[in-house]
Write a protein that holds these residues in place. Structure first.
Motif, PDB file in Angstrom:
ATOM      1  N   ASP A  79      90.826 -75.263   2.881  1.00  0.00           N
ATOM      2  CA  ASP A  79      89.827 -74.275   2.477  1.00  0.00           C
ATOM      3  C   ASP A  79      88.432 -74.847   2.740  1.00  0.00           C
ATOM      4  O   ASP A  79      88.081 -75.881   2.180  1.00  0.00           O
ATOM      5  N   PRO A  80      87.610 -74.209   3.555  1.00  0.00           N
ATOM      6  CA  PRO A  80      86.273 -74.748   3.819  1.00  0.00           C
ATOM      7  C   PRO A  80      85.457 -74.979   2.556  1.00  0.00           C
ATOM      8  O   PRO A  80      84.694 -75.954   2.474  1.00  0.00           O
ATOM      9  N   GLN A  81      85.614 -74.102   1.553  1.00  0.00           N
ATOM     10  CA  GLN A  81      84.847 -74.243   0.311  1.00  0.00           C
ATOM     11  C   GLN A  81      85.610 -74.990  -0.779  1.00  0.00           C
ATOM     12  O   GLN A  81      85.181 -75.021  -1.938  1.00  0.00           O
TER      13      GLN A  81
ATOM     14  N   THR B 211      92.422 -78.418  10.008  1.00  0.00           N
ATOM     15  CA  THR B 211      91.038 -78.843  10.151  1.00  0.00           C
ATOM     16  C   THR B 211      90.911 -79.713  11.397  1.00  0.00           C
ATOM     17  O   THR B 211      91.888 -80.338  11.843  1.00  0.00           O
TER      18      THR B 211
ATOM     19  N   LYS C 228      83.178 -80.658  10.310  1.00  0.00           N
ATOM     20  CA  LYS C 228      84.600 -80.441  10.106  1.00  0.00           C
ATOM     21  C   LYS C 228      84.881 -78.948  10.166  1.00  0.00           C
ATOM     22  O   LYS C 228      84.290 -78.159   9.413  1.00  0.00           O
ATOM     23  N   LEU C 229      85.749 -78.532  11.085  1.00  0.00           N
ATOM     24  CA  LEU C 229      86.091 -77.129  11.286  1.00  0.00           C
ATOM     25  C   LEU C 229      87.375 -76.780  10.544  1.00  0.00           C
ATOM     26  O   LEU C 229      88.317 -77.586  10.498  1.00  0.00           O
ATOM     27  N   TYR C 230      87.437 -75.562   9.997  1.00  0.00           N
ATOM     28  CA  TYR C 230      88.584 -75.100   9.214  1.00  0.00           C
ATOM     29  C   TYR C 230      89.067 -73.751   9.742  1.00  0.00           C
ATOM     30  O   TYR C 230      88.262 -72.905  10.148  1.00  0.00           O
TER      31      TYR C 230
ATOM     32  N   GLY D  40      85.783 -71.615   8.883  1.00  0.00           N
ATOM     33  CA  GLY D  40      84.510 -72.135   8.409  1.00  0.00           C
ATOM     34  C   GLY D  40      84.226 -73.519   8.946  1.00  0.00           C
ATOM     35  O   GLY D  40      85.022 -74.093   9.712  1.00  0.00           O
ATOM     36  N   ALA D  41      83.081 -74.063   8.545  1.00  0.00           N
ATOM     37  CA  ALA D  41      82.675 -75.384   8.995  1.00  0.00           C
ATOM     38  C   ALA D  41      81.897 -76.084   7.897  1.00  0.00           C
ATOM     39  O   ALA D  41      81.099 -75.457   7.182  1.00  0.00           O
ATOM     40  N   ALA D  42      82.135 -77.385   7.755  1.00  0.00           N
ATOM     41  CA  ALA D  42      81.385 -78.242   6.830  1.00  0.00           C
ATOM     42  C   ALA D  42      80.588 -79.247   7.660  1.00  0.00           C
ATOM     43  O   ALA D  42      81.141 -79.897   8.551  1.00  0.00           O
TER      44      ALA D  42
ATOM     45  N   THR E  48      78.195 -76.089   3.836  1.00  0.00           N
ATOM     46  CA  THR E  48      79.452 -75.459   4.249  1.00  0.00           C
ATOM     47  C   THR E  48      79.252 -73.955   4.370  1.00  0.00           C
ATOM     48  O   THR E  48      78.675 -73.331   3.471  1.00  0.00           O
TER      49      THR E  48
ATOM     50  N   ALA F  13      81.527 -70.324   5.442  1.00  0.00           N
ATOM     51  CA  ALA F  13      82.888 -69.844   5.682  1.00  0.00           C
ATOM     52  C   ALA F  13      82.938 -68.328   5.552  1.00  0.00           C
ATOM     53  O   ALA F  13      82.148 -67.724   4.811  1.00  0.00           O
TER      54      ALA F  13
END
Length: 398
Positions: free
Chosen positions: A126-128, A244, A251-253, A290-292, A302, A304
């Motif tokens: 989960d991105p978040q 990921t 970091k991509l999700y 999403g992405a962090a 972050t 998403a």
């Protein structure tokens, strides 16, 4: 002289035994404030506990049994730092388990899984990271499920692959359910008017970790007190897959989830009314990406997007999120998150937690005749309406 030597030997044995055992006290406190628009009756400013992550206090320990095997235990409670109460329905409502672990043979646990019900492992994709507006929002809290009467096995790491299985008994002559008797864990989204017992649940997870990417597949099923899959947001099967990929500081999700409740009926939804022209949903498809971005050692952002579509005319919703953290130290950080939900004409998902905006007309209908679950005000938007919310807070860990 012999007595002195004996006393010294006993003292030495005691010191060794103590050195081979450990008990650790740990916890975290999360306090903040939230602003939310689109609540029937107006907007709201609310003091919150646990918007980034639930406040908790726990004890965990290990005893060396020799041969690489350790006996382990964990007792963990959820806390509301705004009023000092414990959460999750019981004193150690997040977890109460004992078990054995060995680096070569894996880990076995038995007891109350609580917030370690296997679907909660999905925070990893989960991105978040399962904060207030995240992977559980569009499925009305389904991914925050809890369970008791649990047995669990996790394999050792095998060339980057980890396997995990969990089985949670109904503790009844009816293998799949107990007829609504007994006490259930404080599972999010449940309502006071429909049963109180735990049906059988189980799940399996496979996770592969490499230097720059991670893949996860997870199957989870939770039955109602009568052994049925009667509510897609509460008592249902879940199939989830995601991963990921890390590129330097980014970091991509990405992930997908399918929920299924073939036995859906009004009792399962606690008598909740469907939107006009729709029947009760029996399936939901949920996707996210999403992405962090780790901007610096102290700062991370972050972003998403999550989308869910429910069948049988129940519409779809899209959630847009933006969040950030700023570390004050290794243990303490500030956080903030913005969330915006857009609902189609027959969807009314809000930025609540499953208690505040459950399924039903205006998100408030239940068998006892009104109000949101738990007796609070309804915090979900009306059908076809959007909702915006923002929070800011501080988290410290020990």
């Amino acid at each position: 002289m012999k007595k002195a030597l004996l006393a010294a030997a006993l003292m030495s044995a005691g010191i060794v035994a103590h050195a081979q055992s450990s008990v650790t006290m740990y916890g975290r406190l999360d306090a903040g404030i939230q602003y939310r628009q689109g609540i029937p009756g107006g907007n709201a400013v609310q003091m919150e506990s646990g918007d980034w992550g639930e406040s908790e206090f726990g004890l965990k320990g290990a005893e060396d049994l020799g041969g690489g095997t350790k006996a382990i235990f964990k007792l963990e409670m959820g806390l509301n730092v705004m009023n000092g109460n414990y959460q999750n329905g019981s004193l150690f409502g997040r977890e109460a388990r004992v078990g054995l672990t060995n680096d070569n043979y894996g880990t076995f646990k038995i007891g109350y899984a609580g917030a370690s019900e296997i679907i909660q492992d999905s925070w990893d994709i989960d991105p978040q990271l399962m904060q207030q507006y995240a992977i559980a929002t569009l499925v009305r809290g389904r991914n925050w499920a809890q369970a008791g009467n649990s047995v669990e096995y996790t394999s050792p790491l095998l060339a980057g692959l980890t396997l995990k299985g969990q089985y949670d008994l109904a503790n009844s002559a009816n293998w799949n359910g107990n007829g609504g008797s007994g006490s259930a864990p404080g599972q999010l989204g449940n309502t006071s008017g429909f049963g109180s017992g735990q049906g059988r649940s189980d799940g399996f997870k496979a996770q592969y970790n490499a230097s720059s990417f991670e893949l996860q597949a997870l199957y989870d099923e939770i039955r109602d007190p009568y052994g049925r899959f009667s509510n897609v947001y509460l008592y249902s099967r879940s199939i989830m897959a995601g991963g990921t990929y890390t590129l330097g500081p980014v970091k991509l999700y990405a992930g997908y989830q399918h929920l299924s409740a073939p036995d859906a009926d009004e009792a399962g939804y606690d008598g909740a009314a469907s939107p006009g022209g729709a029947s009760l949903p029996t399936a939901v498809d949920h996707e996210w990406g999403g992405a962090a971005w780790q901007l610096s050692a102290a700062t991370a952002l972050t972003a998403a997007v999550y989308h869910a579509n429910a069948n049988n005319g129940n519409g779809n919703a899209t959630l847009y999120t933006l969040a950030g953290t700023y570390n004050l130290s290794k243990r303490t950080f500030f956080y903030t998150e913005l969330g915006y939900i857009h609902n189609s004409s027959t969807s009314n998902i809000g930025l609540g937690n499953g208690y505040a905006d459950p399924y039903g007309a205006s998100g408030a209908s239940n068998a006892s005749g009104g109000g949101a679950v738990g007796g609070g005000i309804n915090e979900g938007p009306g059908y076809g309406h959007s909702q915006f919310a923002a929070n800011v807070g501080i988290m410290t860990q020990f």
